[in-house]
Motif scaffolding. Structure first.
Motif, PDB file in Angstrom:
ATOM      1  N   SER A  65      22.986  63.781  21.338  1.00 30.55           N
ATOM      2  CA  SER A  65      22.550  63.058  20.244  1.00 30.55           C
ATOM      3  C   SER A  65      21.125  63.947  19.737  1.00 30.55           C
ATOM      4  N   SER A  76      22.880  60.878  25.177  1.00 34.72           N
ATOM      5  CA  SER A  76      22.003  60.694  24.341  1.00 34.72           C
ATOM      6  C   SER A  76      21.140  62.000  24.073  1.00 34.72           C
ATOM      7  N   GLY A 119      20.804  57.039  20.235  1.00 34.09           N
ATOM      8  CA  GLY A 119      21.480  58.178  21.085  1.00 34.09           C
ATOM      9  C   GLY A 119      22.857  57.580  21.380  1.00 34.09           C
ATOM     10  N   SER A 168      17.594  56.439  24.735  1.00 34.18           N
ATOM     11  CA  SER A 168      18.719  56.031  25.412  1.00 34.18           C
ATOM     12  C   SER A 168      18.631  54.411  25.540  1.00 34.18           C
ATOM     13  N   GLU A 189      22.111  51.192  23.088  1.00 35.12           N
ATOM     14  CA  GLU A 189      21.210  52.036  22.261  1.00 35.12           C
ATOM     15  C   GLU A 189      20.701  51.359  21.135  1.00 35.12           C
TER      16      GLU A 189
END
Ligand code: ASP
Ligand code: MG
Length: 424
Positions: free
Chosen positions: A160, A157, A139, A41, A78
């Motif tokens: 992700s 994230s 993320g 993150s 990020e």
């Protein structure tokens, strides 16, 4: 050799010291023989800081052009933390490379600030892993078909990381955060809250949708769809913790019910202040009115949660439903100025002083009387229930927000969640 995805949240990445700790932990896993993909993150507070800058310059608008720039802006958080982590890993003596979403790419739809991942091209990741590198993937971000940068919604994230793990068929996805797992309820509210060693995917899905902030709900949906082996654990343990011990810590999300396992009837209590209640009073009780009200709200892209309609008196009914706090003013305005005149209803009133408290557990499927225990417990504390909704594995109530902590505490006790040996 396993392929492992680690995800580190904002507090875990909160300073260069923390990032150095993350690098040491990742290096430990890599040196134990695993291929490592890491999804960080932004550093804690960074996304808020960036979005606040935008607000300083212009009040939030609903325009697509504005939302496009918010994503362009927020995605930088990020990108920075990913590059810093790659640098920290290089300082640890490993080869490491970071990729922004658009460099792979991670393809999303074009719903700025809440985009959905559609596909992930993992060719570059695989090539780097095969070359012995630790790969860092940003993320929270992706790219739409036109090449615009998109973000996946706050907390995205997690999604992700799970999506990368699913796309690469990783052996496990470990979500490192500032708590050591999923709890029976928020320990800041109930000090007796306990960590669950396992939680079923369905319970986790309910908890995420009902206000538990541990995992973004879409990440849980993704995990369920692709059966990603998912674990939530703390990044605040010593980085050199024995790796087998670390691999068993936290909370594991499970997919099949182990038949021999004794399940607690209720596994957790979730709560949220994110909803508000809107009532349309004196609605003519005839076919089509529910659609006139709720259809208009849905057409404005406003999500509705709980709904109740009472029995009509003199041909008039009252209609109440809940919407997110962020949509409150817009919904009231829409109803007052567009729906009410057409509908011939008497009045629209709103209440922002509410909260939703929910009990969740797959054991509720096979036990009767769970909801009534909830109602009895709240009644005994003098807490009035304004709305109720149920599903197979949860019961939610809307109550006055001033009773939220009392309700959560007494329910936690009533369902024996403070007792060791339940729910885990
Ligand atoms: N940085 C983003 C946020 O604060 C995404 C995330 O941390 O998961 O919402
Ligand atoms: Mg998070």
């Amino acid at each position: 050799m396993s392929l492992i995805v680690h995800k580190y949240g904002g507090t875990s990445m909160g300073s260069t010291d923390r990032i150095a700790q993350v690098a040491k932990r990742v290096a430990k896993w890599f040196r134990a023989g695993h291929q490592m993909v890491v999804v960080p993150s932004a550093m804690s507070g960074e996304t808020n800081r960036l979005l606040a800058l935008a607000k300083e310059l212009a009040p939030a608008t609903v325009s697509e052009a504005y939302h496009r720039e918010l994503d362009m802006l927020a995605a930088t958080g990020e990108q920075a933390s990913s590059a810093l982590l790659a640098i920290a890993l290089q300082a640890e003596g490993l080869e490491s490379v970071s990729y922004a979403g658009w460099q792979l790419p991670i393809r999303t739809n074009n719903a700025y600030t809440k985009a959905r991942i559609e596909s992930i091209d993992d060719a570059r990741i695989r090539a780097d892993l095969d070359a012995g590198r630790v790969v860092i993937v940003t993320g929270f971000q992706g790219q739409d078909e036109q090449g615009n940068i998109t973000t996946l919604g706050r907390g995205g994230s997690d999604t992700s990381a799970v999506a990368v793990a699913a796309a690469m068929k990783a052996d496990e996805c470990l979500i490192y955060t500032d708590v050591d797992g999923v709890y029976t309820t928020d320990p800041r509210v109930v000090s007796e809250a306990r960590r669950l060693h396992t939680v079923s995917f369905e319970e986790m899905l309910e908890m995420a949708s009902l206000g538990s902030k541990v995992l973004q709900i879409r990440s849980v949906e993704f995990a369920g769809k692709y059966k990603v082996k998912l674990r939530v654990l703390s990044s605040f343990t010593p980085w050199d913790l024995d790796i087998d011990e670390e691999a068993r810590s936290g909370t594991l999300i499970t997919y099949e019910e182990d038949e021999n396992m004794e399940h607690a009837i209720v596994s957790g209590i979730a709560f949220t202040r994110d909803e508000t209640k809107i009532s349309v009073l004196g609605v003519p009780d005839k076919p089509g009115t529910a659609y006139q009200i709720l259809g208009a709200v849905a057409d404005a892209n406003i999500e509705i949660d709980m709904i109740i309609q009472n029995i009509s008196k003199d041909g008039l009914a009252d209609f109440s439903f809940t919407v997110g706090r962020g949509d409150y003013a817009r919904t009231l305005d829409l109803l007052q100025h567009q729906v009410l005149p057409k509908l011939g209803a008497q009045e629209v009133v709103g209440d922002t002083h509410i909260c939703k408290v929910s009990i969740v557990g797959i054991g509720m499927r096979s036990h009767v009387g769970v909801a009534s225990t909830m109602f009895r417990t709240l009644g005994a504390e003098g807490i009035n229930i304004q709305m109720i909704s149920t599903s197979e594995i949860k019961t939610s109530v809307v109550i006055d927000e001033k009773y939220m902590e009392l309700a959560v505490r007494t329910l936690h006790k009533a369902f024996g969640l403070d007792q060791v040996g339940t729910g885990a």
